[in-house]
Design a protein around this motif. Sequence first.
Motif, PDB file in Angstrom:
ATOM      1  N   SER A  28       0.798  -1.221   0.000  1.00  0.00           N
ATOM      2  CA  SER A  28       0.000   0.000   0.000  1.00  0.00           C
ATOM      3  C   SER A  28       0.830   1.271   0.000  1.00  0.00           C
ATOM      4  O   SER A  28       0.406   2.287  -0.537  1.00  0.00           O
ATOM      5  CB  SER A  28      -0.936   0.008   1.215  1.00  0.00           C
ATOM      6  N   ASN A  29       2.021   1.215   0.600  1.00  0.00           N
ATOM      7  CA  ASN A  29       2.797   2.446   0.743  1.00  0.00           C
ATOM      8  C   ASN A  29       4.293   2.159   0.714  1.00  0.00           C
ATOM      9  O   ASN A  29       4.725   1.002   0.655  1.00  0.00           O
ATOM     10  CB  ASN A  29       2.410   3.174   2.035  1.00  0.00           C
ATOM     11  N   LEU A  30       5.073   3.216   0.765  1.00  0.00           N
ATOM     12  CA  LEU A  30       6.527   3.100   0.659  1.00  0.00           C
ATOM     13  C   LEU A  30       7.119   2.329   1.829  1.00  0.00           C
ATOM     14  O   LEU A  30       8.042   1.518   1.651  1.00  0.00           O
ATOM     15  CB  LEU A  30       7.153   4.496   0.573  1.00  0.00           C
ATOM     16  N   GLN A  31       6.619   2.574   3.023  1.00  0.00           N
ATOM     17  CA  GLN A  31       7.133   1.862   4.196  1.00  0.00           C
ATOM     18  C   GLN A  31       7.001   0.351   4.018  1.00  0.00           C
ATOM     19  O   GLN A  31       7.942  -0.413   4.292  1.00  0.00           O
ATOM     20  CB  GLN A  31       6.384   2.319   5.451  1.00  0.00           C
ATOM     21  N   GLU A  32       5.842  -0.090   3.547  1.00  0.00           N
ATOM     22  CA  GLU A  32       5.640  -1.519   3.313  1.00  0.00           C
ATOM     23  C   GLU A  32       6.534  -2.028   2.187  1.00  0.00           C
ATOM     24  O   GLU A  32       7.060  -3.140   2.249  1.00  0.00           O
ATOM     25  CB  GLU A  32       4.175  -1.784   2.969  1.00  0.00           C
ATOM     26  N   ALA A  33       6.709  -1.202   1.150  1.00  0.00           N
ATOM     27  CA  ALA A  33       7.527  -1.613   0.003  1.00  0.00           C
ATOM     28  C   ALA A  33       8.981  -1.824   0.403  1.00  0.00           C
ATOM     29  O   ALA A  33       9.618  -2.809  -0.013  1.00  0.00           O
ATOM     30  CB  ALA A  33       7.425  -0.579  -1.107  1.00  0.00           C
ATOM     31  N   LEU A  34       9.508  -0.910   1.191  1.00  0.00           N
ATOM     32  CA  LEU A  34      10.905  -1.039   1.626  1.00  0.00           C
ATOM     33  C   LEU A  34      11.079  -2.264   2.519  1.00  0.00           C
ATOM     34  O   LEU A  34      12.112  -2.948   2.466  1.00  0.00           O
ATOM     35  CB  LEU A  34      11.338   0.225   2.361  1.00  0.00           C
ATOM     36  N   ARG A  35      10.082  -2.531   3.308  1.00  0.00           N
ATOM     37  CA  ARG A  35      10.144  -3.729   4.152  1.00  0.00           C
ATOM     38  C   ARG A  35      10.091  -4.991   3.296  1.00  0.00           C
ATOM     39  O   ARG A  35      10.854  -5.931   3.515  1.00  0.00           O
ATOM     40  CB  ARG A  35       8.984  -3.715   5.159  1.00  0.00           C
ATOM     41  N   ALA A  36       9.214  -5.003   2.302  1.00  0.00           N
ATOM     42  CA  ALA A  36       9.119  -6.163   1.415  1.00  0.00           C
ATOM     43  C   ALA A  36      10.422  -6.371   0.654  1.00  0.00           C
ATOM     44  O   ALA A  36      10.852  -7.513   0.432  1.00  0.00           O
ATOM     45  CB  ALA A  36       7.962  -5.979   0.426  1.00  0.00           C
ATOM     46  N   ARG A  37      11.061  -5.275   0.267  1.00  0.00           N
ATOM     47  CA  ARG A  37      12.316  -5.368  -0.467  1.00  0.00           C
ATOM     48  C   ARG A  37      13.403  -6.063   0.352  1.00  0.00           C
ATOM     49  O   ARG A  37      14.321  -6.694  -0.196  1.00  0.00           O
ATOM     50  CB  ARG A  37      12.762  -3.964  -0.901  1.00  0.00           C
ATOM     51  N   GLU A  38      13.297  -6.006   1.669  1.00  0.00           N
ATOM     52  CA  GLU A  38      14.266  -6.690   2.522  1.00  0.00           C
ATOM     53  C   GLU A  38      14.151  -8.208   2.388  1.00  0.00           C
ATOM     54  O   GLU A  38      15.114  -8.932   2.622  1.00  0.00           O
ATOM     55  CB  GLU A  38      14.046  -6.310   3.986  1.00  0.00           C
ATOM     56  N   TYR A  39      12.959  -8.674   1.994  1.00  0.00           N
ATOM     57  CA  TYR A  39      12.703 -10.110   2.000  1.00  0.00           C
ATOM     58  C   TYR A  39      12.630 -10.745   0.617  1.00  0.00           C
ATOM     59  O   TYR A  39      12.625 -11.974   0.500  1.00  0.00           O
ATOM     60  CB  TYR A  39      11.388 -10.406   2.748  1.00  0.00           C
TER      61      TYR A  39
END
Length: 344
Positions: free
Chosen positions: A58-69
């Motif tokens: 939904s947002n950048l915060q979630e995207a950056l977290r997903a990118r970690e995984y």
Amino acid sequence: MLSKIVLDSQNLSHNISYLLEQAEGREVCLMIKADAYGHGMEEIIALVDGKITTFGVSNLQEALRAREYTSHKVIIFGDCEDPLLCMMNNISMSLLSVDQLKKILKIAKKENLKPKLHLNVNTGMNRFGIQSKKDLKKIIELCVKNNIELEGIFTHFSSLTTDEEYSQMQENKFAQFADMLPQEWNTIVHVGGGNSLFENLDCDMIRVGLLAYGYGNEHVLPVMKIKSKVSDLQLVHKGEHVGYLCGFTAEEDMIVATIPLGYADGLPRKLSNILKVKIRGRFCQSTGNICMDSFMVDVSNVNVKVGDEVEILNNANDISEILGTTAYEVCTNFIKLRGERIIK
């Protein structure tokens, strides 16, 4: 920790296999926003990565977290407040307006980067996106001028399960917009909302949310279970109250078990005196008002010991029906659960 979310990996694998089969060759974008609908973003990505190669947030915060995984495609479907950070982390963005595109292009030119953009077409959801073909023409012109292509174009159906005529209008409108794109772009056309996967829609990718987690179709199985343990036992005499505000009054002597999970963990207070949990294979009734950190149940007729496992939720529909809400809300409530996630 006494309380935990247990993820059934076999059920998730079954759901993903079923959905990929139903997609009939179309790509499936798995929505992992809101901490994978309360299931745990890290855990869900680990379980499906490889089978699923596109993830939606939904947002950048979630995207950056997903990118970690995951190194696979991550798309932000809401507004993105920092396009540069997206481009630097290979994150795809939703494009919501001509003005937004101009701002993104300005940043991209300055930093010598190319944005990955998915154009949101508002066909009737009336939440985000462009509405006019004039705007689309302007967006195409700007993209061509700046030597970039749209990675994707998408819409979201609002009423697939309730309004066939409205849904058909949305589908027709979206097709008109998609047909305007330069064919050489090979833009990914994708849809979501309700039972998009089961409709005969002309698209390259389907976005799937709650279906993957076990709700919305008889062929999918719930993935999340909520469990805890009995942390204390109390003898309550006839006429005494249980919990805050005299929420329950004992009509006879009884034994009450305390479960260390409350509304701060996502268990709705409205379930007070209604919720039934399973201990030692027997259903036990919630007794008194659910507290912030715990709730109590009547175990007078069950041989319960401190430390016994408590099954609080096996199917979110059981709770959603009581509350008059949806499995979406029930599952995402448990984002707040102060415990661990376990994969089985």
